[in-house]
Design a protein around this motif. Structure first.
Motif, PDB file in Angstrom:
ATOM      1  N   ASP A 118       0.877  -1.167   0.000  1.00  0.00           N
ATOM      2  CA  ASP A 118       0.000   0.000   0.000  1.00  0.00           C
ATOM      3  C   ASP A 118       0.918   1.222   0.000  1.00  0.00           C
ATOM      4  O   ASP A 118       1.586   1.512   0.986  1.00  0.00           O
ATOM      5  CB  ASP A 118      -0.853  -0.092   1.285  1.00  0.00           C
ATOM      6  N   HIS A 121      -0.643   6.618  -2.407  1.00  0.00           N
ATOM      7  CA  HIS A 121      -1.930   7.079  -1.873  1.00  0.00           C
ATOM      8  C   HIS A 121      -2.080   8.575  -1.622  1.00  0.00           C
ATOM      9  O   HIS A 121      -2.310   8.999  -0.487  1.00  0.00           O
ATOM     10  CB  HIS A 121      -2.297   6.294  -0.610  1.00  0.00           C
ATOM     11  N   ASN A 123      -4.151  12.291  -2.132  1.00  0.00           N
ATOM     12  CA  ASN A 123      -5.562  12.617  -1.943  1.00  0.00           C
ATOM     13  C   ASN A 123      -6.095  13.404  -3.129  1.00  0.00           C
ATOM     14  O   ASN A 123      -5.443  14.331  -3.622  1.00  0.00           O
ATOM     15  CB  ASN A 123      -5.736  13.405  -0.652  1.00  0.00           C
ATOM     16  N   HIS A 132       4.272  12.311  -0.062  1.00  0.00           N
ATOM     17  CA  HIS A 132       3.797  11.360  -1.075  1.00  0.00           C
ATOM     18  C   HIS A 132       4.925  10.935  -1.994  1.00  0.00           C
ATOM     19  O   HIS A 132       4.940   9.821  -2.498  1.00  0.00           O
ATOM     20  CB  HIS A 132       2.631  11.948  -1.866  1.00  0.00           C
ATOM     21  N   TYR A 314     -12.053   7.241   8.481  1.00  0.00           N
ATOM     22  CA  TYR A 314     -10.790   6.683   7.945  1.00  0.00           C
ATOM     23  C   TYR A 314     -10.489   5.302   8.528  1.00  0.00           C
ATOM     24  O   TYR A 314     -10.096   4.379   7.810  1.00  0.00           O
ATOM     25  CB  TYR A 314      -9.683   7.695   8.288  1.00  0.00           C
ATOM     26  N   ASP A 318     -10.105   1.649   6.744  1.00  0.00           N
ATOM     27  CA  ASP A 318      -8.894   0.838   6.848  1.00  0.00           C
ATOM     28  C   ASP A 318      -9.206  -0.572   7.359  1.00  0.00           C
ATOM     29  O   ASP A 318      -8.532  -1.525   6.989  1.00  0.00           O
ATOM     30  CB  ASP A 318      -7.845   1.530   7.723  1.00  0.00           C
ATOM     31  N   GLN A 342       1.176   8.499  11.135  1.00  0.00           N
ATOM     32  CA  GLN A 342       0.018   7.608  11.164  1.00  0.00           C
ATOM     33  C   GLN A 342       0.308   6.291  11.894  1.00  0.00           C
ATOM     34  O   GLN A 342      -0.487   5.339  11.823  1.00  0.00           O
ATOM     35  CB  GLN A 342      -0.487   7.331   9.743  1.00  0.00           C
TER      36      GLN A 342
HETATM   37  N1  ARG Z   1      -4.287   9.120   1.734  1.00  0.00           N
HETATM   38  C1  ARG Z   1      -3.634   9.045   3.003  1.00  0.00           C
HETATM   39  C2  ARG Z   1      -2.774  10.296   3.234  1.00  0.00           C
HETATM   40  O1  ARG Z   1      -2.427  11.000   2.299  1.00  0.00           O
HETATM   41  C3  ARG Z   1      -2.759   7.840   3.177  1.00  0.00           C
HETATM   42  C4  ARG Z   1      -3.402   6.489   3.021  1.00  0.00           C
HETATM   43  C5  ARG Z   1      -2.521   5.417   3.573  1.00  0.00           C
HETATM   44  N2  ARG Z   1      -3.056   4.087   3.418  1.00  0.00           N
HETATM   45  C6  ARG Z   1      -3.939   3.524   4.257  1.00  0.00           C
HETATM   46  N3  ARG Z   1      -4.369   2.324   4.030  1.00  0.00           N
HETATM   47  N4  ARG Z   1      -4.375   4.189   5.285  1.00  0.00           N
HETATM   48  O2  ARG Z   1      -2.414  10.570   4.370  1.00  0.00           O
END
Ligand code: ARG
Length: 578
Positions: A118, A121, A123, A132, A314, A318, A342
Motif C-alpha cells: 500500500d 496514496h 488525496n 507522497h 478513515y 482501513d 500515522q
Molecule cells: N491518503 C492518506 C494520506 O495522504 C494515506 C493512506 C494510507 N493508506 C492507508 N491504508 N491508510 O495521508
C-alpha cells in the motif's frame, strides 16, 4: 550460489549443531582480520560451561572437511572466534556462477507469499506533497525487490477520494464551471483548487449549506453528484499519473484501490465488530478499545468506527481494507508505506483487526513509516514562495538542473542524448537522495548535493556504470563475450571487488527484511568505490596479457550489471553513456 558468508554459514551449521546442539548458530560476520568470522562458539561455551576456544576447536574438527573447498585458511583466534579466509578459486567460481545468473546471485525466497504493498496514496483534489514522494519512491523500490526474489505482489494505491470535503469541492467546481475546474486539476493546480473551495467554505454560510447538502447527496449515491465527484477523481488521477510517469514508478490505474471502493463494506465492518462483542459506545460514537492504547490522561483510547450521526471514517475504511485484503485477495503480508505520524492509527487498526480475528498469524500487517523532507531551514520543505510544493514542478526543476550538470560533465553528448541522460540523472538524483537516507530519519533536500557527481549520489553511481560501458565500447568487446570467463583474483583490489559483488545477495535481502532501501544504496556506493580502487590499480585494456585482460573485463561486466540491477531495484535508470 549466494553471498560466501551465507554459504559458509550454511556449511558450518551442522558442525555447530553437532557440538552445541540443534539450532546452534555459527554467527558469521564480515571481519577485518579475515574475510569472515564465526563467533558462535561463545554462546555454546556459555551454555555448556566449556572453554570457548575448546568449543571452536571441536567445531573446526567437524567442519574442516566441508570447508576445504571454500576456505584457504581457518584460524582460531581470540576467545574462540573462527577467522575464515575464502580461497580465491572459490570466490572466482562463485562470481562466475553469479554472472551466469539472471538475478546475479540474489537468492529467491524460500516461501513465495502474496504481498500487498500500500503506497503513494495521494488525496484527490489536493496537491501531492513531498511525503507522497517518499511513500511512492520507497514503496516502488520495495515492490521491485519483492518481485525479484519471487513473491507475488499486488500494488494498492489507496487514494483519498471520499469524505466530507468533497461536498465543498463539488460545489466549488460547479461555481467555476466543470470545464475550467477540470482543466485546473489536470494541470496540477490541485492546491489552488482546494484552497479556493476552502476559502469560500470558511467565508460564506450559503456555500457551507450547499456543501453539506452535497455531502448528503454524495453519500446517498445521487447519480449527478457521483458524476461530478467522478470528474474530480479522474482529473486528479490524471495529474498523479503525470507525476508517476515522470518519476518512472510502476503504478498504473489498475493499482488504484481508492477509499471509496470500501464504502459498500463499511456497515458490515460495524456489524461484524458488534457481533464479535467488541463494539462500545463512547460519547455517542461506536468505538473499539484495543488494549494497551491510552491517551495523554492515561485513559483507554478508542478507535472510532462510526460517529454519533452514523458516519464512518478513515479507520472504518482501513478495517474494511484489511478484510478485503485478507478475504478477497488472500494476502499473506500487507505492507503499509505510510508516514510516521500515522503509526498509532495503523497500530490500532491492526490491533482491532486482530481482535476481530481478521488478521491472524502467519498473516501479518507491517507499517513501514518514514520521516520528513526538510528545506535548508530544517523546516518542512516548501516552495520558494512558501506555498505547498508542486511535485511536478520539483521534478521538472530536477531535470533542468541535471541538464546543466550533464552538459558540463560531457560536452560530446548529442542534444538528444543529453535530454535522455538529464532525465535519468535528475529524476535519479531526487529518488536516490530519498532512498539513500535511513527512511525513518528526516532529510534535508539539497539540490547541489543530490546532483553532485561525487559522493553517495545517483549521478556518481550512474557515472560509474556508464564508465564501465565505455570501457567495452573503447575495447570494441561485446559485453556478453566475457560472461563465461571465470575471473582470476590476482590482486587485493580484484579480490575485494569480487567479495563485494557477491554480497549483492545479502544487500538485497537486508533491504527486504528491514524494508530499508538505504541498505541497498550503501552497498551500491561501496561497490562503486571498490570498482574505482580496482580500476586505479588494475589496468584493464592495457593488462599484461590476454588472460588478465579477459578476466578484468569479466569483472567490469559483472560490476556494471550489478550496478544496473541495483539502480533498477531503486527505480533509477542507468544510461550507458553520460
Ligand atoms: N491518503 C492518506 C494520506 O495522504 C494515506 C493512506 C494510507 N493508506 C492507508 N491504508 N491508510 O495521508
Amino acid at each position: 550460489m549466494a553471498d560466501p558468508l551465507v554459504t559458509v554459514s550454511r556449511l558450518l551449521a551442522p558442525a555447530f549443531a553437532a557440538v552445541g546442539g540443534e539450532g546452534a548458530d555459527p554467527v558469521v560476520r564480515p571481519s577485518d582480520r579475515a574475510d569472515a568470522q564465526a563467533n558462535g562458539a561463545l554462546a555454546i561455551a556459555k551454555q555448556v560451561g566449556k572453554n570457548p576456544r575448546q568449543v571452536a576447536e571441536e567445531v573446526l574438527a567437524v567442519a574442516q572437511a566441508q570447508l576445504g573447498d571454500v576456505c584457504s585458511n581457518i584460524e582460531i583466534a581470540g576467545p574462540g572466534f573462527l577467522n575464515l579466509t575464502f580461497s580465491d578459486a572459490f570466490l572466482a567460481q562463485q562470481l562466475a556462477e553469479a554472472s551466469a545468473d539472471e538475478r546475479l546471485g540474489v537468492r529467491s525466497t524460500p516461501v513465495a507469499e502474496h504481498i500487498i504493498v500500500d503506497y503513494s496514496h495521494p488525496n484527490v483534489a489536493k496537491e501531492m506533497h513531498v511525503g507522497h514522494l517518499r511513500t511512492t519512491v520507497i514503496g516502488d523500490s520495495l515492490v521491485r525487490m519483492l518481485l525479484l526474489v519471487g513473491h507475488r505482489v499486488t500494488k494498492e494505491n489507496h487514494i483519498g477520494d471520499w469524505g466530507t470535503p468533497f461536498g465543498m469541492l463539488i460545489e466549488h467546481m460547479l461555481d467555476l464551471g466543470e470545464t475550467t475546474a477540470a482543466n485546473d486539476l489536470s494541470v496540477g493546480d490541485l492546491a489552488g483548487f482546494y484552497k479556493g473551495a476552502r476559502a469560500k467554505f470558511d467565508a460564506d454560510e450559503v456555500f457551507q449549506d450547499r456543501a453539506r447538502q452535497r455531502v448528503v447527496l454524495l453519500q446517498s449515491g445521487d447519480a449527478e453528484t457521483l458524476r461530478l465527484w467522478g470528474i474530480l477523481v479522474n482529473e486528479s488521477t490524471r495529474y498523479f499519473n503525470q507525476v508517476y510517469a515522470t518519476l518512472g514508478v510502476l503504478l498504473t490505474d489498475a493499482d488504484l484501490a481508492p477509499e471509496s471502493m470500501y464504502n459498500p463494506m463499511l456497515p458490515e465492518v460495524v456489524t461484524r465488530l458488534r457481533d464479535a462483542g467488541l463494539l462500545r459506545e463512547s460519547d455517542g460514537a461506536q468505538v473499539v478499545f484495543p488494549p494497551g492504547y491510552l491517551n495523554r490522561e492515561g485513559e483507554p483510547l478508542p478507535l472510532i468506527v462510526q460517529n454519533s450521526v452514523g458516519g464512518y471514517n478513515y479507520a472504518t475504511t482501513d478495517l474494511a481494507c484489511v478484510i478485503d485484503r485478507v478475504e478477497r485477495l488472500h494476502a499473506d503480508r500487507m505492507v503499509y508505506v505510510v508516514g510516521a505520524p500515522q503509526a498509532q492509527h495503523l497500530a490500532m487498526v491492526f490491533a482491532v483487526a486482530e481482535m476481530a480475528g481478521w488478521l491472524a498469524p502467519p498473516r501479518v500487517a507491517v507499517h513501514v513509516p518514514f520521516g520528513n523532507v526538510l528545506g535548508a531551514d530544517r523546516k518542512m520543505l516548501k516552495s520558494r514562495s512558501g506555498e505547498s510544493l508542486k511535485l511536478n514542478e520539483l521534478l521538472e526543476e530536477a531535470i533542468e538542473r541535471a541538464e546543466q550538470a550533464v552538459a558540463e560533465k560531457n560536452v560530446d553528448l548529442s542534444a538528444e542524448e543529453r535530454t535522455v541522460v538529464a532525465r535519468a540523472v535528475g529524476i535519479g538524483a531526487v529518488k536516490y537522495a530519498d532512498l539513500s537516507t535511513d527512511r525513518i530519519k528526516d532529510y534535508v533536500f539539497e539540490w547541489d548535493r543530490m546532483l553532485s557527481f561525487d559522493g553517495n549520489t545517483a549521478p556518481y553511481l550512474q557515472y560509474a556504470h556508464a564508465r564501465i560501458c565505455s570501457i567495452f565500447r573503447r575495447a570494441q568487446v561485446a559485453r556478453d563475450s566475457v560472461r563465461t570467463t571465470t575471473p582470476v583474483l590476482g590482486t587485493p583490489q580484484e579480490r575485494a571487488l569480487a567479495m563485494r559483488l557477491l554480497a549483492f545477495d545479502t544487500a538485497v535481502w537486508d533491504t527486504i527484511d528491514r524494508y530499508s532501501p538505504h541498505r541497498l544504496c550503501t552497498f551500491l556506493f561501496d561497490l562503486a568505490q571498490d570498482f574505482t580502487a580496482f580500476y586505479e590499480h588494475c589496468p584493464v585494456l592495457k593488462a599484461a596479457d590476454d588472460a588478465t585482460r579477459q578476466s578484468r573485463l569479466a569483472l567490469c561486466d559483472v560490476t556494471a550489471r550489478v550496478m544496473e540491477k541495483g539502480l533498477h531495484l531503486l527505480g533509477i535508470a542507468a544510461p550507458e553513456r553520460m
